[in-house]
Design an enzyme around this catalytic site. Structure first.
Site, PDB file in Angstrom:
ATOM      1  N   HIS A  69       0.866  -1.183   0.000  1.00  0.00           N
ATOM      2  CA  HIS A  69       0.000   0.000   0.000  1.00  0.00           C
ATOM      3  C   HIS A  69       0.899   1.229   0.000  1.00  0.00           C
ATOM      4  O   HIS A  69       1.719   1.413   0.896  1.00  0.00           O
ATOM      5  CB  HIS A  69      -0.917   0.010   1.225  1.00  0.00           C
ATOM      6  CG  HIS A  69      -1.878   1.162   1.216  1.00  0.00           C
ATOM      7  ND1 HIS A  69      -3.142   1.074   0.660  1.00  0.00           N
ATOM      8  CD2 HIS A  69      -1.760   2.433   1.681  1.00  0.00           C
ATOM      9  CE1 HIS A  69      -3.758   2.225   0.789  1.00  0.00           C
ATOM     10  NE2 HIS A  69      -2.940   3.069   1.397  1.00  0.00           N
ATOM     11  N   CYS A  70       0.747   2.066  -1.014  1.00  0.00           N
ATOM     12  CA  CYS A  70       1.636   3.218  -1.194  1.00  0.00           C
ATOM     13  C   CYS A  70       0.945   4.507  -0.750  1.00  0.00           C
ATOM     14  O   CYS A  70      -0.099   4.879  -1.304  1.00  0.00           O
ATOM     15  CB  CYS A  70       2.054   3.334  -2.666  1.00  0.00           C
ATOM     16  SG  CYS A  70       3.161   4.729  -2.968  1.00  0.00           S
ATOM     17  N   PRO A  71       1.494   5.210   0.246  1.00  0.00           N
ATOM     18  CA  PRO A  71       0.877   6.480   0.666  1.00  0.00           C
ATOM     19  C   PRO A  71       1.019   7.573  -0.382  1.00  0.00           C
ATOM     20  O   PRO A  71       0.259   8.542  -0.356  1.00  0.00           O
ATOM     21  CB  PRO A  71       1.649   6.825   1.950  1.00  0.00           C
ATOM     22  CG  PRO A  71       2.952   6.107   1.832  1.00  0.00           C
ATOM     23  CD  PRO A  71       2.662   4.846   1.073  1.00  0.00           C
TER      24      PRO A  71
END
Length: 353
Positions: A69-71
């Site tokens: 999951h990439c912010p």
């Protein structure tokens, strides 16, 4: 050229953000009902987890071929947007390298035209150029400071994002994800720990870097497959990876250790009151922390020197009820000596303990 970099970077960035990774349909089950025994069941999505899919706590969905999951994009990187995300990681450093070259040449040229050499000193006059005519764009002290600051940002982005691109290409060329690389490492640890003599072969590596590359990057921009069924190498089962995940999950339950909280912990990331070492060695991960009250029971599954990770058994939960998972300081808990499970070591600890 700079405009070209900007358009391509933003296109791939927003594609990765809005296209998304692709999610396993709610209520999904395999075509053959007997294959359900090879899969994990997600209680949140009320469906089985398809091969290579994982549940994301941030997105609250099971993501197809989840990498992480990439912010940056506020979304997961997975099956549908893996190519766009990787191209973004490539184009951003290339654009910053081009910008860095422009900044360096601009500052060098402007400073060279404003420098004066004396017998005993060197002076720089930022008010005007001495050898060339007055430039179309004024370059004073403020412009020099802004260019130097922008150069620092460009070089920092090149190094940081470039390293992420190299990491992504390594997993793509082996047709893995970051999560699957971690699963493979745990498989080796499990086999070595129990001395079973078995050999785990990653099933989705096609044996050729080009074939693995084509699994993600295509001329149409649409990745191969449907995100649910995947081609496997010869000699491997369609559910080889999911079977290994089930083995690791069972192994984690066996090797878990029960602890009891002896101090309250608020669940903050860097607790000041739990000691200097605990404060400065907080785990560098997005995984949550769990608040503890004195007397709480926790099943620890892995640990560091000053931190542990596990599941808190809620008092209101009965017969496998809800559990909270996360990190907590090691000094806040003690081992339950009366529990039969305490004979098993926590992951990361020495077997002699």
């Amino acid at each position: 050229m700079l405009l070209n970099w900007t358009v391509m970077i933003l296109y791939n960035y927003f594609s990765a953000m809005f296209v998304g990774p692709g999610y396993v349909p709610l209520g999904w089950t395999p075509e053959k009902s007997q294959d359900c025994i090879y899969l994990q069941y997600c209680k949140v999505c009320q469906s089985y987890k398809a091969p290579r899919s994982h549940h994301c706590r941030k997105c609250n969905r099971c993501v197809m071929k989840m990498d992480h999951h990439c912010p940056w994009i506020n979304n997961c990187c997975g099956y549908q947007n893996h190519a766009s995300f990787t191209l973004f990681l490539l184009l951003a450093p290339l654009g910053c390298i081009h910008a860095s070259f422009i900044f360096i040449m601009t500052m060098y040229t402007q400073l060279y035209n404003r420098i004066s050499f004396g017998w005993s000193s060197v002076k720089i006059d930022m008010s005007a150029a001495k050898r060339d005519p007055r430039p179309i764009i004024p370059f004073g002290l403020s412009a020099f400071a802004a260019s130097l600051f922008a150069l620092g940002l460009a070089l920092g982005t090149t190094i940081a994002v470039g390293m992420l691109f190299i990491i992504q290409m390594k997993v793509i060329l082996t047709n893995k994800t970051s999560i699957e690389s971690w699963i493979e490492e745990k498989a080796k640890d499990r086999i070595q720990y129990y001395q079973t003599g078995e050999t785990f072969i990653f099933p989705y590596d096609m044996g050729s870097k080009w074939k693995n590359f084509r699994q993600v990057f295509t001329w149409s921009g649409i990745p191969e497959g449907d995100g649910l069924d995947w081609p496997v190498r010869d000699g491997c089962h369609q559910y080889s990876l999911t079977i290994e995940q089930l083995k690791q999950k069972a192994d984690k339950r066996v090797r878990s250790v029960r602890y009891r909280a002896i101090e309250d912990y608020s669940g903050v990331c860097c607790p000041v009151t739990k000691g200097v070492k605990t404060f400065f060695t907080t785990p560098c991960t997005e995984e949550p922390r769990i608040a503890l009250s004195k007397g709480d029971l926790i099943l620890a599954t892995r640990g560091l020197k000053h931190w542990m990770y596990g599941e808190k058994i809620l008092i209101s939960a009965a017969d496998g009820g809800i559990r909270e998972r996360g990190w907590f300081p090691r000094k806040c808990v003690e081992k339950c000596q009366y529990d039969s499970e305490t004979d098993q070591p926590v992951d990361g600890e020495k077997k002699s303990k």
